[in-house]
Design a protein around this motif. Structure first.
Motif, PDB file in Angstrom:
ATOM      1  N   ASP A 171       0.783  -1.247  -0.151  1.00 30.38           N
ATOM      2  CA  ASP A 171       0.033   0.050   0.141  1.00 30.38           C
ATOM      3  C   ASP A 171       0.827   1.162  -0.023  1.00 30.38           C
ATOM      4  O   ASP A 171       0.267   2.281  -0.375  1.00 30.38           O
ATOM      5  CB  ASP A 171      -0.977   0.069   1.150  1.00 30.38           C
ATOM      6  N   ALA A 172       2.261   1.281   0.469  1.00 31.77           N
ATOM      7  CA  ALA A 172       2.823   2.271   0.382  1.00 31.77           C
ATOM      8  C   ALA A 172       3.564   2.773  -0.840  1.00 31.77           C
ATOM      9  O   ALA A 172       4.138   3.549  -0.979  1.00 31.77           O
ATOM     10  CB  ALA A 172       4.103   2.064   1.496  1.00 31.77           C
ATOM     11  N   HIS A 173       3.243   1.689  -1.950  1.00 33.96           N
ATOM     12  CA  HIS A 173       3.621   2.018  -3.234  1.00 33.96           C
ATOM     13  C   HIS A 173       2.600   1.998  -4.215  1.00 33.96           C
ATOM     14  O   HIS A 173       1.890   1.445  -4.586  1.00 33.96           O
ATOM     15  CB  HIS A 173       4.703   0.906  -3.726  1.00 33.96           C
ATOM     16  N   PRO A 174       2.453   3.584  -4.804  1.00 28.90           N
ATOM     17  CA  PRO A 174       1.217   3.703  -5.724  1.00 28.90           C
ATOM     18  C   PRO A 174       1.487   2.945  -7.097  1.00 28.90           C
ATOM     19  O   PRO A 174       0.454   2.552  -7.661  1.00 28.90           O
ATOM     20  CB  PRO A 174       1.414   5.531  -6.050  1.00 28.90           C
ATOM     21  N   GLU A 175       2.637   2.657  -7.168  1.00 25.28           N
ATOM     22  CA  GLU A 175       2.986   1.727  -8.758  1.00 25.28           C
ATOM     23  C   GLU A 175       3.313   0.404  -8.206  1.00 25.28           C
ATOM     24  O   GLU A 175       4.062  -0.117  -8.976  1.00 25.28           O
ATOM     25  CB  GLU A 175       4.117   2.538  -9.369  1.00 25.28           C
ATOM     26  N   VAL A 176       2.602  -0.071  -7.395  1.00 27.56           N
ATOM     27  CA  VAL A 176       2.840  -1.465  -6.667  1.00 27.56           C
ATOM     28  C   VAL A 176       2.723  -2.453  -7.925  1.00 27.56           C
ATOM     29  O   VAL A 176       3.685  -3.466  -8.007  1.00 27.56           O
ATOM     30  CB  VAL A 176       1.789  -1.931  -5.539  1.00 27.56           C
ATOM     31  N   ALA A 177       1.839  -2.498  -9.000  1.00 22.65           N
ATOM     32  CA  ALA A 177       1.731  -3.459  -9.933  1.00 22.65           C
ATOM     33  C   ALA A 177       3.232  -3.594 -10.826  1.00 22.65           C
ATOM     34  O   ALA A 177       3.618  -4.523 -10.965  1.00 22.65           O
ATOM     35  CB  ALA A 177       0.598  -3.254 -10.762  1.00 22.65           C
ATOM     36  N   GLN A 178       3.773  -2.394 -11.201  1.00 20.48           N
ATOM     37  CA  GLN A 178       5.055  -2.328 -11.772  1.00 20.48           C
ATOM     38  C   GLN A 178       5.990  -2.978 -11.041  1.00 20.48           C
ATOM     39  O   GLN A 178       6.995  -3.438 -11.447  1.00 20.48           O
ATOM     40  CB  GLN A 178       5.229  -0.777 -12.414  1.00 20.48           C
ATOM     41  N   ILE A 179       6.177  -2.585  -9.590  1.00 19.29           N
ATOM     42  CA  ILE A 179       7.264  -2.779  -8.902  1.00 19.29           C
ATOM     43  C   ILE A 179       7.187  -4.311  -8.702  1.00 19.29           C
ATOM     44  O   ILE A 179       8.264  -4.990  -8.700  1.00 19.29           O
ATOM     45  CB  ILE A 179       7.074  -2.156  -7.371  1.00 19.29           C
ATOM     46  N   ARG A 180       6.269  -4.915  -8.468  1.00 17.79           N
ATOM     47  CA  ARG A 180       6.047  -6.327  -8.275  1.00 17.79           C
ATOM     48  C   ARG A 180       6.412  -6.990  -9.646  1.00 17.79           C
ATOM     49  O   ARG A 180       7.199  -8.266  -9.568  1.00 17.79           O
ATOM     50  CB  ARG A 180       4.682  -6.892  -8.017  1.00 17.79           C
ATOM     51  N   ARG A 181       6.222  -6.423 -10.808  1.00 15.33           N
ATOM     52  CA  ARG A 181       6.530  -7.149 -12.067  1.00 15.33           C
ATOM     53  C   ARG A 181       8.162  -6.948 -12.171  1.00 15.33           C
ATOM     54  O   ARG A 181       8.942  -8.007 -12.461  1.00 15.33           O
ATOM     55  CB  ARG A 181       6.052  -6.404 -13.138  1.00 15.33           C
ATOM     56  N   GLU A 182       8.640  -6.113 -11.598  1.00 14.52           N
ATOM     57  CA  GLU A 182      10.134  -5.956 -11.855  1.00 14.52           C
ATOM     58  C   GLU A 182      10.840  -6.776 -11.023  1.00 14.52           C
ATOM     59  O   GLU A 182      11.987  -7.381 -10.990  1.00 14.52           O
ATOM     60  CB  GLU A 182      10.558  -4.475 -11.498  1.00 14.52           C
ATOM     61  N   VAL A 183      10.201  -6.700  -9.615  1.00 15.82           N
ATOM     62  CA  VAL A 183      10.722  -7.593  -8.540  1.00 15.82           C
ATOM     63  C   VAL A 183      11.003  -9.056  -8.876  1.00 15.82           C
ATOM     64  O   VAL A 183      11.743  -9.960  -8.853  1.00 15.82           O
ATOM     65  CB  VAL A 183      10.124  -7.803  -7.364  1.00 15.82           C
ATOM     66  N   VAL A 184       9.950  -9.711  -9.499  1.00 17.41           N
ATOM     67  CA  VAL A 184       9.924 -11.048 -10.191  1.00 17.41           C
ATOM     68  C   VAL A 184      10.796 -11.086 -11.487  1.00 17.41           C
ATOM     69  O   VAL A 184      11.503 -12.083 -11.453  1.00 17.41           O
ATOM     70  CB  VAL A 184       8.486 -11.401 -10.679  1.00 17.41           C
ATOM     71  N   ALA A 185      11.135 -10.324 -12.254  1.00 14.14           N
ATOM     72  CA  ALA A 185      11.864 -10.273 -13.346  1.00 14.14           C
ATOM     73  C   ALA A 185      13.359 -10.114 -12.611  1.00 14.14           C
ATOM     74  O   ALA A 185      14.400 -10.945 -13.201  1.00 14.14           O
ATOM     75  CB  ALA A 185      11.593  -9.090 -14.176  1.00 14.14           C
ATOM     76  N   VAL A 186      13.661  -9.487 -11.705  1.00 15.01           N
ATOM     77  CA  VAL A 186      15.146  -9.526 -11.043  1.00 15.01           C
ATOM     78  C   VAL A 186      15.289 -10.891 -10.446  1.00 15.01           C
ATOM     79  O   VAL A 186      16.384 -11.294 -10.641  1.00 15.01           O
ATOM     80  CB  VAL A 186      15.219  -8.308  -9.995  1.00 15.01           C
ATOM     81  N   LEU A 187      14.255 -11.470  -9.634  1.00 16.77           N
ATOM     82  CA  LEU A 187      14.365 -12.918  -9.229  1.00 16.77           C
ATOM     83  C   LEU A 187      14.651 -13.582 -10.420  1.00 16.77           C
ATOM     84  O   LEU A 187      15.570 -14.864 -10.100  1.00 16.77           O
ATOM     85  CB  LEU A 187      13.205 -13.306  -8.384  1.00 16.77           C
ATOM     86  N   ARG A 188      14.105 -13.751 -11.407  1.00 18.64           N
ATOM     87  CA  ARG A 188      14.339 -14.638 -12.376  1.00 18.64           C
ATOM     88  C   ARG A 188      15.815 -14.564 -13.107  1.00 18.64           C
ATOM     89  O   ARG A 188      16.360 -15.481 -13.299  1.00 18.64           O
ATOM     90  CB  ARG A 188      13.413 -14.605 -13.623  1.00 18.64           C
ATOM     91  N   ALA A 189      15.992 -13.332 -13.114  1.00 16.27           N
ATOM     92  CA  ALA A 189      17.537 -13.037 -13.617  1.00 16.27           C
ATOM     93  C   ALA A 189      18.472 -13.677 -12.646  1.00 16.27           C
ATOM     94  O   ALA A 189      19.445 -14.147 -12.958  1.00 16.27           O
ATOM     95  CB  ALA A 189      17.895 -11.574 -13.547  1.00 16.27           C
TER      96      ALA A 189
END
Length: 289
Positions: A171-189
């Protein structure tokens, strides 16, 4: 993580994102049953036979040369992060896939010298995270601004777990959907670099089970390592802050650690908020975001 199915899923996903017309291929006469490129079209773009491309996609390509991997990356329009991921997984498949008995994983630690650098940073929120996105160290402003790490258990101090399993952080991140996508992409890398990491496999496995959104994003096969950008964070006392971030993988002997920095534009409301938070941090007060 087994290399063969990962290669197969990754290349199929990347083929599906490409429009034949956009990569210079004729539309073809037969009606397409699935979107994206067929295997023969991917092979044509890479300049290799369909049979060889199929073996690579199925994880049976053996010691694929760097030249062929480069041609595949060009043909499938892979980013540098995607190219590195494919290279890591193909090389792993050539070595025999998943290790039957992974070596015991050495816990990651932050050197005293690196901790001293973090503590010396003024006006910048900083943290260091490891191979599974576990937060291992932070400076006082980082603890104030980001997630009150000192108040959380070691298991909770994980960026991926916080973003997907903790509503207060999301809830502290207005762009949470984008941040979650980036987190998953970093984990896969990271999974491409350290596929035998028990810690990383546990984090991915837990999140795939507990978060349908994480599971969906993981299956999308996105690979990304975003090194910089702008992130919005809602703070309970100072409103929405606009922060510039920089993520840097550290050199040896800290090569599996990433330094993440947050700073504000000079003379901006966000900078004023960071200065106030920094003063609060000096009094050892922490706010959970």
């Amino acid at each position: 993580m087994h290399a063969e199915p990962e290669i197969n899923a990754f290349l199929k996903a990347r083929r599906a994102t490409l429009d034949p017309a956009e990569v210079g291929l004729p539309p073809g006469g037969a009606r397409r049953r699935v979107r994206g490129l067929r295997r023969e079209e991917a092979a044509r773009l890479a300049g290799i036979s369909v049979e060889y491309y199929t073996r690579i996609e199925q994880g049976r390509g053996g010691n694929v040369s760097p030249e062929v991997l480069d041609a595949l990356a060009r043909g499938l329009r892979l980013t540098s992060a995607e190219h590195a991921y494919l290279r890591n997984m193909v090389q792993r498949a050539a070595r025999g896939g998943a290790a039957r008995q992974p070596a015991p994983e050495v816990p990651q630690v932050v050197r005293p010298g690196l901790r001293a650098v973090l503590d010396a940073m003024d006006g910048v929120a900083a943290l260091v995270y490891g191979r599974a996105m576990d937060v291992l160290a932070w400076n006082r402003l980082g603890g104030q601004l980001l997630c009150g790490f000192a108040q959380r258990s070691p298991e909770e101090r994980n960026i991926a777990r916080l973003m997907f399993l903790h509503a207060d952080v999301a809830d502290a991140h207005p762009e949470v959907a984008q941040i979650r996508r980036e987190v998953v992409a970093v984990l896969r890398a990271q999974a491409g670099r350290t596929p035998d990491s028990v810690q990383l496999c546990e984090v991915v496995g837990e999140l795939r089970e507990r978060s349908p959104e994480f599971a969906r994003l993981w299956e999308s096969q996105e690979v990304e390592e975003k090194g910089h950008g702008v992130k919005l964070v809602r703070h309970p006392d100072y409103g929405t802050l606009e922060l510039h971030f920089q993520a840097m993988r550290l050199p040896p002997p800290d090569e599996e650690l990433t330094l993440l920095l947050y700073a504000a534009e000079p003379d901006s409301p966000t900078q004023a908020a960071l200065l106030a938070l920094s003063s609060r941090a000096e009094l050892h007060a922490e706010t959970v975001c």
